[in-house]
Motif scaffolding. Structure first.
Motif, short mmCIF file in Angstrom:
data_model
loop_
_atom_site.label_atom_id
_atom_site.label_comp_id
_atom_site.label_asym_id
_atom_site.label_seq_id
_atom_site.Cartn_x
_atom_site.Cartn_y
_atom_site.Cartn_z
N LEU A 176 -29.91 -17.17 12.10
CA LEU A 176 -28.74 -16.48 12.01
C LEU A 176 -27.51 -17.29 11.71
O LEU A 176 -26.80 -17.10 10.95
CB LEU A 176 -28.34 -15.76 13.21
CG LEU A 176 -29.33 -14.58 13.54
CD1 LEU A 176 -29.10 -13.95 14.75
CD2 LEU A 176 -28.84 -13.10 12.50
N GLU A 177 -27.70 -18.71 12.18
CA GLU A 177 -26.67 -19.71 12.15
C GLU A 177 -26.62 -20.15 10.63
O GLU A 177 -25.53 -20.34 9.90
CB GLU A 177 -26.84 -20.88 13.05
CG GLU A 177 -26.43 -20.48 14.16
CD GLU A 177 -26.53 -21.57 15.27
OE1 GLU A 177 -27.12 -22.72 14.93
OE2 GLU A 177 -26.19 -21.44 16.47
N LEU A 178 -27.70 -19.99 9.97
CA LEU A 178 -28.01 -20.51 8.62
C LEU A 178 -26.99 -19.47 7.73
O LEU A 178 -26.62 -19.98 6.51
CB LEU A 178 -29.21 -20.64 8.01
CG LEU A 178 -29.93 -21.96 8.67
CD1 LEU A 178 -31.52 -21.68 8.30
CD2 LEU A 178 -29.41 -23.17 7.94
N LEU A 179 -26.94 -18.29 8.03
CA LEU A 179 -26.39 -17.01 7.52
C LEU A 179 -25.02 -17.07 7.65
O LEU A 179 -24.17 -16.41 7.15
CB LEU A 179 -27.35 -16.02 7.67
CG LEU A 179 -28.53 -15.69 7.20
CD1 LEU A 179 -29.05 -14.40 7.77
CD2 LEU A 179 -28.46 -15.51 5.69
N GLY A 180 -24.52 -18.06 8.70
CA GLY A 180 -23.24 -17.85 9.24
C GLY A 180 -22.88 -16.87 10.14
O GLY A 180 -21.65 -16.36 10.29
N ILE A 181 -23.97 -16.44 10.87
CA ILE A 181 -23.64 -15.41 12.05
C ILE A 181 -23.88 -15.98 13.21
O ILE A 181 -24.76 -16.87 13.42
CB ILE A 181 -24.75 -14.31 11.75
CG1 ILE A 181 -24.60 -13.66 10.43
CG2 ILE A 181 -24.50 -13.17 12.89
CD1 ILE A 181 -25.47 -12.67 10.13
N GLU A 182 -22.99 -15.90 14.04
CA GLU A 182 -23.18 -16.36 15.52
C GLU A 182 -23.98 -15.49 16.42
O GLU A 182 -24.06 -14.42 16.59
CB GLU A 182 -21.94 -16.52 16.16
CG GLU A 182 -21.84 -17.16 17.53
CD GLU A 182 -20.46 -17.22 18.09
OE1 GLU A 182 -20.23 -17.50 19.23
OE2 GLU A 182 -19.34 -17.14 17.58
N ALA A 183 -25.04 -16.39 16.65
CA ALA A 183 -26.12 -15.38 17.72
C ALA A 183 -25.48 -15.31 19.15
O ALA A 183 -24.66 -15.84 19.66
CB ALA A 183 -27.45 -16.17 17.90
N LEU A 184 -25.88 -13.84 19.62
CA LEU A 184 -25.46 -13.67 21.01
C LEU A 184 -26.29 -14.53 22.04
O LEU A 184 -27.32 -14.90 21.97
CB LEU A 184 -25.52 -12.14 21.23
CG LEU A 184 -24.83 -11.15 20.52
CD1 LEU A 184 -25.26 -10.06 20.72
CD2 LEU A 184 -23.36 -11.57 20.63
#
Length: 71
Positions: free
Chosen positions: A60-68
């Motif tokens: 998710l971080e590679l996609l620029g999304i912050e994981a919960l």
């Protein structure tokens, strides 16, 4: 298509549509208990859950999304 966007689409292919992976993790969480198990078995199961969480978080971080961290 740029390298960056093609890399993201490959990553998305593995992270999101892979329902089997998510279903397996959910099934494991529901059936493979840690509490009241032998120490070595509990450690192995905790490691499994920890590594699954990390792999999803990193993807998710590679996609620029912050994981919960909590729901």
């Amino acid at each position: 298509m740029t390298f960056s966007s093609s890399g993201n689409s490959v990553l998305c292919f593995y992270l999101f549509p892979n329902l089997l992976y998510r279903k397996c993790i959910n099934r494991a969480l529901a059936t493979l208990y840690v509490k009241d198990e032998e120490l070595e078995l509990a450690k192995a199961r905790l490691l499994l859950y920890h590594m699954c969480r990390l792999s999803l978080k990193e993807g998710l971080e590679l996609l620029g999304i912050e994981a919960l961290t909590r729901i």
